[in-house]
Structure formats: structure tokens, C-alpha cells
Design an enzyme around this catalytic site. Structure first.
Site, PDB file in Angstrom:
ATOM      1  CB  SER A  88      46.565  32.364  39.853  1.00 57.23           C
ATOM      2  OG  SER A  88      45.440  32.247  39.026  1.00 57.23           O
TER       3      SER A  88
HETATM    4  C1  LIG Z   1      42.202  30.293  37.189  1.00 55.33           C
HETATM    5  S1  LIG Z   1      40.735  30.003  37.859  1.00 55.33           S
HETATM    6  C2  LIG Z   1      40.358  31.561  38.853  1.00 55.33           C
HETATM    7  C3  LIG Z   1      41.151  31.467  40.173  1.00 55.33           C
HETATM    8  C4  LIG Z   1      40.460  32.250  41.180  1.00 55.33           C
HETATM    9  N1  LIG Z   1      40.497  33.383  40.903  1.00 55.33           N
HETATM   10  C5  LIG Z   1      41.234  31.817  42.552  1.00 55.33           C
HETATM   11  O1  LIG Z   1      41.464  32.670  43.309  1.00 55.33           O
HETATM   12  O2  LIG Z   1      41.263  30.739  42.828  1.00 55.33           O
HETATM   13  C6  LIG Z   1      39.374  30.354  36.289  1.00 55.33           C
HETATM   14  C7  LIG Z   1      38.042  30.279  36.780  1.00 55.33           C
HETATM   15  O3  LIG Z   1      37.313  30.909  35.728  1.00 55.33           O
HETATM   16  C8  LIG Z   1      35.902  29.948  35.554  1.00 55.33           C
HETATM   17  N2  LIG Z   1      35.479  30.418  34.544  1.00 55.33           N
HETATM   18  C9  LIG Z   1      35.587  29.904  33.281  1.00 55.33           C
HETATM   19  N3  LIG Z   1      34.551  30.457  32.336  1.00 55.33           N
HETATM   20  C10 LIG Z   1      33.772  31.385  33.336  1.00 55.33           C
HETATM   21  C11 LIG Z   1      32.649  32.301  32.973  1.00 55.33           C
HETATM   22  N4  LIG Z   1      32.160  32.150  31.937  1.00 55.33           N
HETATM   23  N5  LIG Z   1      32.093  32.713  33.871  1.00 55.33           N
HETATM   24  C12 LIG Z   1      32.594  32.611  35.292  1.00 55.33           C
HETATM   25  N6  LIG Z   1      33.456  31.924  35.313  1.00 55.33           N
HETATM   26  C13 LIG Z   1      34.246  31.219  34.533  1.00 55.33           C
HETATM   27  C14 LIG Z   1      36.383  28.661  35.907  1.00 55.33           C
HETATM   28  O4  LIG Z   1      35.546  27.981  36.162  1.00 55.33           O
HETATM   29  C15 LIG Z   1      37.496  28.765  36.951  1.00 55.33           C
HETATM   30  O5  LIG Z   1      37.109  28.546  38.220  1.00 55.33           O
END
Ligand SMILES: C[S@@+](CC[C@H](N)C(=O)[O-])C[C@H]1O[C@@H](n2cnc3c(N)ncnc32)[C@H](O)[C@@H]1O
Length: 378
Positions: A88
């Protein structure tokens, strides 16, 4: 990076400066990244092996960087269909950490490990044994574990569906969700201590506009509530993505012939505004089970479609930049444009409240959005 954080956030305490210095974003990025220009929507691939200067510039820029498309099924340099992991914007990461307000000694659960950067920042600030981070993507989990270990940071990174939270590590003092949510699971409230905070990007299926809800868990642990802190758009929690509403399944010849015709003189900007304005967020609260799709504007014309998610009702208005009388087509049991206009008027009559006057309550019975106070449901 640190200078940028100061100018874009200004909210994060000085105790975070050494954390951002010791845990650089660049240590959490793969060689191939896609820089996402939020102003234009353009996405460009940058490969460190071919363009190291460009890669380092992107790593240090205040912009989101996509690191995965289509849940990992997409390969190559071209952009895929849906961005599914990103690092992000640094200003947003710092703003959310400020909202989270963590203190030494506290334990945090992150939903959405992604690259691992945010988990790394939290682990550096709070120390070993304090951070658990869950991601549904196995590759992301493995990569994040490796990156954290290389920096000597200790966080428990778990592969699983974050919708269930992570019971074995509960209770937590803070929960931070870094993917967009439409329905908040009560498990997140149950796994957070009374007085603890759940920070979550939340919105409706109306549009991609979300806002971070900062929910405080009640003393009896049976509910959590709070107001929205800022507009955001996040990649959606995997199980809560909306299948693309397709024109063909709604706009049949029969439904076209049955369409009711009326007029409006409202402009697109007036009613729907931009992604980070409150308009679409509020419309989504007042017009349930409806999704809005706008084509890119061309020569001052912008077709807007409204599709019902509870039946096959649809509406269409081709907006123009200048105020002029426009034809509205509405078909099916619902009159979706009328619902949107009524929602817009409701918002205008209340003095066009911003995100800070809107809030969310979650308890065992579900979730309720409200205006000004929890007893003022929308
Ligand atoms: C915007 S990224 C997160 C960025 C992260 N916090 C970083 O520091 O890089 C969104 C993440 O949410 C995860 N995600 C989506 N659905 C999910 C779920 N049901 N449970 C856990 N993670 C999930 C995706 O795989 C993705 O890695």
C-alpha cells in the site's frame, strides 16, 4: 522515505522513525512490481533486473505497488485482470498505524500479510511474540516469512482465511485489516479484548470506495463500534469480491422495452463525485444491494449503469459535464435511479456529512452503519 512520511501523514509519533528506517519497504518487494498511478489509473511494470533506478524510485515513492495479479495465476510483465496483492501507499500505511495507536506490550493481529512490510513494521515496534499476520495466499506467506527472517524480525505469519481471524493467538489488543471488507465477521470482535481496536477498510458493494472504520470493542465484549477515519480503496477480502455485473444478464431486449423513462438534470460529479469523496460511500449505505458502474468519460459524456444485486433491475443515465436535462431508463421492480436520487437528497438535507460523522456497529446480530450516533441507523 521518512521525510515523505512526515509530509504526508504528520500523525505518526517520533517513536516510529527508527522503525521505518530499520524496516524499509524495499526489503519487502519482489523484483517485478507494477506502479499504480492513482490519478490516472495507469499501471506500469518495473523490473529491478532491467531497470534498477526505476525500481528504487518506485520503492521510495508514495504510491501503491502491485506485486500479484489474479491470485497468482497471472504471469509475465503485462498487467493482469485484478490486482490481488500490493504494497500500500506509504502515507496510508503510516496513517493506519497512527489510527491503530499501538503501545509497547500490546499484541496485534493483521489480516492480509501481503508483502509483509506492515507486519515487519509492527514486529519491530512491538517486539517478538507480539504480531500475528494471516494471509490466504500461500506464496505471499512464504515470501513474507523469508523477508521478515532476513531482517531478524519475529512475527507469526499464518496461512489461512482471515475471515475467521486467528483464534489460537487471541485475545489481541489491536486488529488491523489490510483488505477491503463488505461484511465484518463477529469473530474479529470476539478475538479482540474489551477496549481494544479493530481497524478495517469497510464499504458496500455499491462501489470500490471504502473507509477505514476504527471500532472499539465494548467492555462486555459483545459489540464493537466507532466512526470512519479516512477514505481508502483496498483489494477485497477474497470471499467478498463481487462477481462482475454483466450488461447482458441485466439488459435484455424485453427489459429494454419495459423500461420506464424519466428525466434528471443532475451531473455525474454532483451525485457520484470521485472515488475518495464521501458520495458513493453514502449512496451505498442508503441504496442496498446495488452496484454502480460508470464508463470512462468520453467527449463530455459518461454512461452510468446501476444494477440491482437482489433482482435483475437496472437503470442507465448518460451523464454530461454541463447541466442539462437527461433521459433516465429504469427497468425491473426497483427504480434504482430514483433510489439513488433519494439517497443523494437525504445526504444533502443532513448537511452533506463526511466520513467522520458516519460510523459502524458490529455485534452478534450483524453490522449497522449510522450517522452521528449509534442510535441513528442509516
Ligand atoms: C493490500 S494487500 C496487504 C498489504 C500488506 N499489509 C503489506 O504490508 O504488504 C491485501 C492482502 O490481503 C490478502 N487477503 C485477501 N483475502 C484474504 C483473506 N480472506 N484472508 C487473509 N488474507 C486475505 C491478499 O492475499 C493480499 O495479500
Amino acid at each position: 522515505m521518512t521525510a515523505e512520511l512526515k509530509t504526508t501523514s504528520g500523525e505518526l509519533g517520533v517513536e516510529w522513525k527508527p522503525v521505518f528506517d530499520a524496516v524499509p519497504r524495499s526489503a519487502f518487494l519482489p523484483d517485478l512490481i507494477w506502479r499504480h498511478d492513482l490519478a490516472t489509473g495507469d499501471v506500469s511494470a518495473i523490473d529491478r533486473r532491467a531497470d534498477p533506478d526505476g525500481w528504487w524510485a518506485a520503492a521510495g515513492a508514495n504510491t501503491p505497488l502491485v506485486t500479484q495479479w489474479d491470485d497468482g495465476r497471472h504471469e509475465g510483465r503485462e498487467r493482469g485482470r485484478v490486482a490481488t496483492i500490493s504494497s500500500s501507499m506509504p502515507s496510508l500505511v503510516s496513517a493506519m498505524l497512527a489510527d491503530l495507536d499501538v503501545r509497547p506490550g500490546q499484541r496485534v493481529l493483521e489480516i492480509g500479510t501481503g508483502t509483509g512490510w506492515n507486519a515487519g513494521l509492527l514486529a519491530h515496534r512491538l517486539g517478538a511474540g507480539s504480531v500475528v499476520s494471516v494471509d490466504v495466499d500461500e506464496g505471499a506467506v512464504k515470501a513474507a516469512r523469508g523477508r521478515l527472517a532476513r531482517l531478524g524480525l519475529v512475527a507469526e505469519v499464518v496461512h489461512g482465511d482471515g475471515f475467521a481471524g486467528y483464534g489460537p493467538g487471541a485475545p489481541y489488543d489491536r486488529m488491523v485489516v489490510t483488505c477491503g471488507v463488505r461484511t465484518l465477521p463477529f469473530a474479529w470482535v470476539e478475538q479482540t479484548r474489551p477496549g481494544g481496536v479493530v481497524l478495517v477498510p469497510w464499504g458496500t458493494h455499491f462501489s470500490s470506495t471504502e473507509a477505514t472504520a476504527r471500532l472499539v470493542v465494548a467492555e462486555d465484549g459483545l459489540s464493537a463500534q466507532g466512526t470512519f477515519t479516512r477514505p481508502v480503496t483496498f483489494m477485497r477480502l477474497r470471499s467478498q469480491r463481487l462477481a462482475h455485473a454483466s450488461y447482458d444478464t441485466y439488459v435484455t431486449e424485453e427489459s429494454r422495452e419495459a423500461a420506464r423513462i424519466s428525466t434528471t438534470s443532475r451531473t455525474h460529479r454532483e451525485v457520484f463525485a470521485g472515488t475518495y469523496d464521501v458520495n458513493r460511500f453514502v449512496l451505498g449505505l442508503r441504496v442496498p444491494d446495488c452496484t454502480y458502474l460508470a464508463d470512462r468519460p468520453r467527449e463530455g459524456r459518461r454512461p452510468v449503469w446501476l444494477y440491482s444485486l437482489s433482482d435483475r433491475s437496472w437503470a442507465c443515465v448518460v451523464h454530461r459535464d454541463e447541466r442539462t436535462e437527461l433521459t433516465v431508463h429504469q427497468s425491473g421492480p426497483r427504480s434504482l435511479w430514483d433510489e439513488v436520487e433519494a439517497a443523494y437528497e437525504w445526504w444533502t438535507e443532513r448537511g452533506r456529512p463526511g466520513f467522520g460523522r458516519l460510523g459502524l456497529t458490529v455485534d452478534g446480530g450483524g453490522q449497522r452503519a449510522w450517522l452521528d450516533e449509534p442510535e441513528g441507523p442509516i
